[in-house]
Design a protein around this motif. Sequence first.
Motif, PDB file in Angstrom:
ATOM      1  N   TRP A  16       0.847  -1.214   0.000  1.00 50.61           N
ATOM      2  CA  TRP A  16       0.000   0.000   0.000  1.00 50.61           C
ATOM      3  C   TRP A  16       0.871   1.249   0.000  1.00 50.61           C
ATOM      4  CZ3 TRP A  16      -0.804   3.878   3.780  1.00 50.61           C
ATOM      5  CH2 TRP A  16      -1.938   4.673   3.596  1.00 50.61           C
ATOM      6  N   GLY A  19      -0.663   4.555  -1.678  1.00 48.58           N
ATOM      7  CA  GLY A  19      -1.573   4.752  -0.553  1.00 48.58           C
ATOM      8  C   GLY A  19      -2.891   5.385  -0.954  1.00 48.58           C
ATOM      9  N   ASN A  50      -8.382   2.852  -0.070  1.00 52.93           N
ATOM     10  CA  ASN A  50      -8.032   1.977  -1.198  1.00 52.93           C
ATOM     11  C   ASN A  50      -7.819   0.520  -0.799  1.00 52.93           C
ATOM     12  OD1 ASN A  50      -8.230   3.587  -3.445  1.00 52.93           O
ATOM     13  ND2 ASN A  50      -6.204   4.467  -3.118  1.00 52.93           N
ATOM     14  N   ILE A  51      -8.001   0.189   0.456  1.00 50.44           N
ATOM     15  CA  ILE A  51      -7.888  -1.211   0.883  1.00 50.44           C
ATOM     16  C   ILE A  51      -9.302  -1.682   1.240  1.00 50.44           C
ATOM     17  CG2 ILE A  51      -6.973  -2.811   2.625  1.00 50.44           C
ATOM     18  CD1 ILE A  51      -4.719  -1.744   1.049  1.00 50.44           C
TER      19      ILE A  51
END
Lengths: 1090, 306
Positions: free
Chosen positions: B240, B245, B272-273
């Motif tokens: 990430w 990130g 974004n995760i």
Amino acid sequence: MSKALAPYPGLRPFTEEEAIYFKGREVHVKHIIKQLEEKRIVVVTGASGDGKSSLIYAGVIPQARAGFFRSKYSNWLIADFRPERNPLGNLAASVAQNLQLDVEYTHKELSFGFASLINLFKQSDYYINENEPEWKNADEKQRKKRKLKAANLLILADQFEEIFTNSENYSNGRPSNAAYVMVNSLLESARLAQREGIPLYVIITMRSDYISQCVAFKNLPEVIAASNFFVPRLKRDELTQVIEEPAKLAGGSVSRRLVELLINNLQEGFDRLPVLQHALNQLWKLAGYGKEQIDLIHLAKLAGISPSLLPDADKVEFDAWFYNLEEFKKAYYETPSVDNVLNTHANILYVSAYEYMVKHFDWASKTISPFESLQVIKTAFQSLTKIDAGRSVRNRMTLIEIYQIINNPKISIEDVGAILTVFRLPESTFVRPFVNPADISTEYLSPNATLDITHEALIRNWKLLQDWNEEEENNVSVLNDFNVQLQRWIAHHKSKDFLLSLGPLMVFGEWYERAKPNKYWLAKYNTEDISFQEKIERSELLANDIAEFLAESKEYLAYQERQKKRRRILLMASSVFIIILLSILTYWANLQRNEAEQQSVIAKEQSILAEQEKNKAVAANKIAEQERQIARKNAEDAIYAKMLSDTARAMAEQNRLKAETNFRIAQEKTLLASQEAEKARREKMLADSLRVIAEYQQKLALTASDSASKLSYLSLAQTLALKSQSVFEDNQVNLLLALQSYTFNKNYGGNLSDPVIYNALRKAYALIATDGIVNLTYDFPLDALEYSPNEYLVVYANGFIQKLSVKDGKTNIISSHKTNQLINSAFILNAYYLIYSAENKNLVYFSVKDGQKRELNILPDYARATLMYNNSLWIGGRNQKLSEFQINNPSNSPSNEISFGGRITEMVFAEHINTAFIGLNNGELYKLPFSSLQAQKMATHKQRITSMVYNPIKKTLVVGYSNGYIRFFDDNGNQISEFLTGKNSADMLSVNSSGERIAIGLSNNHVRVYNFANMTESPLVINDLKQKIVQLKFTDQDQLVALSWDRTIRKWNISPSVYANLIQNKISRNLTPTEWNTYVGKNIPYQTAK
Amino acid sequence: MSHDSGIKISVFLSQSSDDVENLKSDLETVLSRAGLEVVTLHLPENVNFAQYDSHAEALLNSTACSVHILGTEYNKHFPDIPVSIAEIDFQKALQHKDKAEDFHIFVWLPADAGKKNIESQQAGFIKKIRNSIQPNMIFSNHESPVAFVEDLRSIMQADKPLAEDVEKTDVFFMYHELDEQPAEEIYKILKDVVKVKFLKVNQEVNAEKFVIEQIQQSKLAVVYFEQMLHWAMNFVPQVWKGYGGASATTPILFIADASIPANHTTLFEAPNIIPLTLGHEIIPLEIKVKLDQLLSSNSLHHHDDE
């Protein structure tokens, strides 16, 4: 990712959890990993503040755990430790915890050094011995299970320099056994791991200034030589990443201009990264944790940049913010710099610690005063630092140790802990252990809690702490000097001969009062290779010895003083006694002599008896002599005693002089201090002046910026003025562009009479209005024009006279008169009377009102200029004479006649001096006072005088010449100035009622209107007329009226504002945005005219 | 842009005010000695603005970066142009940077000059630059031209990611070698319904660079684990961080196999995760659904853009 996780950790190193924000060091991490892969050991060295710990915790370890470190197993055990005061014990504790072994067992095993550590690892469940039958016989599932459990072992000895900074580990150039074994274990483990392919790795981090001391450990220098990684200085692009990337990762941003400023302003040398990280941490918070872009204004609010460097809008915001700032904080903003952010932050915590304690901690006893709280902080930070080889370094201490050094029974240990809490909060993290906001109990410090300054950058950048450390260093230095004397005294069995003399006693006594050295403070500076407890015990003895030594020295000096005093008294008493005794003996001797004499007389009488008595007397004399000698000796003793006394007095005097010298030195120091204060004051004044200059320069810069903006708008106004004269389908566009050009010109300080803007407005107005033009109905040549409000009197060359009225733009003929054919000029006297030369060659005096005329029998061709004065008509012309005719008593012969040397072409009258000015065709100029009728020549120029006007307001005569010159004369006939209009003859002149403007009609049909006071200013130029100008005249309403051979009478306003108002009333719409973008410009904010 | 090929980096050395003429000459020498190609315009007599303008533009087009030394004087050069020649150059460089993506502008206000009295117009110019620094623009105040050029060279030669075995794909599927068996099952189903590229992470190969570049070329990245919780919890944050990130464009689907009880834990959460704990059988389906949602959302955005 924790929501509370800030992308910048501040002063403390990055933790493993914060590795996601650890940027800019990727290349360094890769180098270390590569070195570990190859050599199994790496010694990471670098200057203090280079981020060695962060590099490992947030760089190497997370990379390893993520699988980006080629090794045998997928899991990693990280056995990290700091040597502190127990290197082998700490290594054992960490290894035991990771390998799940008993600590004591591990400690015991490790104490044998060499392969002990690797054996422990090999025996653990985390290592797979692939030669064992158990592995060989295992099926795939069993093997996978073993593999899932197996782990590589990384031993991290962080802050290895603690070996050298703690005397328990290293003293007098020799390491302790525990330190030696620990180092041996690490080096041997790495060696064996490499040889046998065992996944064990060793990292040592150490400040590079301790490298030379590593020679104390066998093989360590060789390992350093082969496996050293010296942390490089960050390059500019890496620093950029350090600043920009964490904010980006966290969804925020840092402005480019701030990035560049931070990089440029970071001081070279130590502490660049911690100072930067601390500033970024504070900036992140100030910018709302990523809500706002971090920018210059935030740095200014942290005292990190001078507000003068801010953009204008930010400067306004900053000033408003600063105005409301608490007064005590404002002082920290006087020397803004990136380094100062840390200093300011620490100072604010120092000042606000007491208030924070009072507000937040109910459990604190709060018996402490605000002043005492400051003292506590000072002593605590002095305790948490120490002087090591002339450097201030960190010194871990428990709360109770600090409390004991403070040694103030009024203050509780809870209060000491509470006071220090502000330095442990997550937003400051200056001192460990940090407060965990999720666990309120961490606010409270137990007595045995170990405190530690997070980073030495604080020691080097907090100026107050630097001062405290300087004071501490001085105290330690005095202690060392004192100890030398003390030990000598002790070595001589505390003999009185080795006690302190007066001078040293004063110095050390003063130090004792100031430093108050108790056993805990003394233990801090005990460098013996003994346990801490032993140090405390020895320091207690030392403290007692110090106190005793000082007390004994003081007592002995007092005793010596008393003895001296007693001896002096004794000597004096002895002297007095001897003198008295001597006197008695002398008296007795005299008595004896008298008696002897008497006896001698008797002896004469009694010789035998006398002889006997004489012998007695001689004997007595001898005794007396002996006694005298004794007395003399005693007297000498007395003198000696007096000398001793004098010497004592001299010594006392010397001491007094010394005291005086000291006093003088003190005075000089005071003077110096006051001079320094004065110097400081001057420097402040200078700084203030410089600030004022800077502010002035800033204002100048702002003014320049304003000017540039103004100039661009003024330039735009000119462009629009020209554009407005183009042909547009809708003449509203002409009006709007002209009006906009006027607005820009006016708003941005342009010349209010700017000719380009004026013409734009006038011409635009002419497109829609005809009220400025009267077209004459007769197609006859024109000769003269007179104007009164709303009325024109027009004289045609054929003798036709019309009176017109103009109302609402419409022309009406009021009356018409046909007179004789004019053969020469007509001269208007006023709206009702005129003079003209008739075809019968008489001059006609004609009343327009009733049409009556009176003919004067004068040759008309000489008539050129006329003047009415006291019912006399003065006429001058080609006959070179000025002739007076009486109006009320007309006669064909002039009642008076004055001759000139040329034809009279122009004549004007200055009423207040009762004088006419007369111009001739040969360029001569005369003045004629009617009081004397004596013409006086004023000037001669070789060009024909073509026009004249007198400005009664300015009391100035203006004369126009055929070569385009305009000349100005005062009432005395002196020429004031001259001005060249161009090559065209100045045929017409007129001055407005205020005397401020002068209009010139030129032979090229142009009319120019000048500012009377400054003819060099650009004039208004009117070029509407197509043919020669017959008459040009200002009205009382500041309008200009012209009659032209093109058979028009034109009336013009001479002020752009009048036209602007007229246009304003005529516009029916605004420019559309498209029109605005096309004609004005996309970059200019849209405005409406209506 | 790569400058590792031995081709000299070409630097446009801007005109500057008279007071830093000597410094400019020194800088020109230092740049040359540092292996950079210096391009500067030596003004001929009587050159007019139009001629200068076109010549400067041509030179800028041939360079990778420009250098602007700021002195204390403003020095207008062309009588009919109200701005200094240094400012003209700077504005031209700015315009050029807008067109050329990798073009860098280096502004140097030598520390000495910054301490002297600066003409007000020049001070305004400096302030304007200082307050409008953009990406790929560096404002330096080193004292020495050598230090300044060191920075310049280091930035212009900074390693750029090199393309490896990277290709555009819909899904980039990653797992650890020790989770190979369950991961292969998912992959087999997945490859029939989407375009997918996979990576088996092991301790033998350092694949970090490849991982990051491949994610950037994928519409959706997936990190799957069954037994390797500890690895995955460390792998995902590192990836990430590496690929951008919160500011990156490719989401990472972080999938824990629910068949292992220990996997029912809080996974790494960040912009974004997308952390998910899913039953083994529905994992391929969920990946497909997420990809479809993503594509549909992207298409919507494209539509909005239009």
